[in-house]
Design a protein around this motif. Structure first.
Motif, PDB file in Angstrom:
ATOM      1  N   THR A 185     -36.011  40.544  18.602  1.00  0.00           N
ATOM      2  CA  THR A 185     -34.717  39.850  18.777  1.00  0.00           C
ATOM      3  C   THR A 185     -33.820  40.817  19.017  1.00  0.00           C
ATOM      4  N   LEU A 186     -33.121  40.748  20.167  1.00  0.00           N
ATOM      5  CA  LEU A 186     -31.734  41.553  20.472  1.00  0.00           C
ATOM      6  C   LEU A 186     -30.621  40.833  20.885  1.00  0.00           C
ATOM      7  N   ILE A 187     -29.654  41.088  20.078  1.00  0.00           N
ATOM      8  CA  ILE A 187     -28.476  40.340  20.048  1.00  0.00           C
ATOM      9  C   ILE A 187     -27.540  41.287  20.864  1.00  0.00           C
ATOM     10  N   THR A 188     -26.702  41.080  21.970  1.00  0.00           N
ATOM     11  CA  THR A 188     -25.600  41.981  22.825  1.00  0.00           C
ATOM     12  C   THR A 188     -24.565  41.005  22.837  1.00  0.00           C
ATOM     13  N   VAL A 189     -23.315  41.581  22.564  1.00  0.00           N
ATOM     14  CA  VAL A 189     -22.039  40.788  22.674  1.00  0.00           C
ATOM     15  C   VAL A 189     -21.056  41.787  23.074  1.00  0.00           C
ATOM     16  N   ARG A 190     -20.669  41.496  24.443  1.00  0.00           N
ATOM     17  CA  ARG A 190     -19.634  42.402  24.814  1.00  0.00           C
ATOM     18  C   ARG A 190     -18.116  41.818  24.818  1.00  0.00           C
ATOM     19  N   THR A 191     -17.149  42.448  24.024  1.00  0.00           N
ATOM     20  CA  THR A 191     -15.922  42.018  23.846  1.00  0.00           C
ATOM     21  C   THR A 191     -14.809  43.120  24.562  1.00  0.00           C
ATOM     22  N   ARG A 192     -13.434  42.639  24.612  1.00  0.00           N
ATOM     23  CA  ARG A 192     -12.523  43.485  25.159  1.00  0.00           C
ATOM     24  C   ARG A 192     -12.585  44.637  24.272  1.00  0.00           C
ATOM     25  N   GLU A 193     -12.671  44.725  23.208  1.00  0.00           N
ATOM     26  CA  GLU A 193     -12.729  45.678  22.285  1.00  0.00           C
ATOM     27  C   GLU A 193     -14.134  46.585  22.104  1.00  0.00           C
TER      28      GLU A 193
END
Length: 107
Positions: free
Chosen positions: A85-93
């Motif tokens: 399982t790979l969770i990737t989340v891109r935010t402005r920060e």
């Protein structure tokens, strides 16, 4: 524990949480509950002086992996299949990543 038993083990908790949100759909209630649990994990880690995002990501990843493994469990096989399982989340920060077998990365 089989899948039906796992669902039954949280039934009262989910119904109590949902009682205040009856006008919302089941999926939205479940998503709010999962989000609330992740905030709870994050807060507890922060109170211990840690970056709470890492344990929250790990909880999300391990929970998702457990769910997927349970759903794809083969009857009669003692151990459920493991999944990557790979969770990737891109935010402005920045970027949050949680990957099976690796330390969580928060940039």
């Amino acid at each position: 524990m089989i899948n039906r038993e796992r669902a039954a083990s949280v039934d009262n908790f989910v119904r109590q949480f949902a009682a205040e949100r009856e006008h919302e759909g089941v999926e939205k209630i479940a998503a709010e509950m999962i989000g609330g649990i992740l905030h709870w994990v994050m807060r507890n880690a922060e109170m211990a002086g840690d970056d709470g995002r890492k344990p929250a990501l790990a909880v999300a990843r391990v929970g998702l992996s457990s769910f997927i493994s349970d759903v794809h469990r083969i009857e009669g096989v003692p151990k459920a299949p493991e999944c990557y399982t790979l969770i990737t989340v891109r935010t402005r920060e920045g970027l949050w990543v949680s990957e099976t077998g690796f330390e969580e990365l928060i940039q």
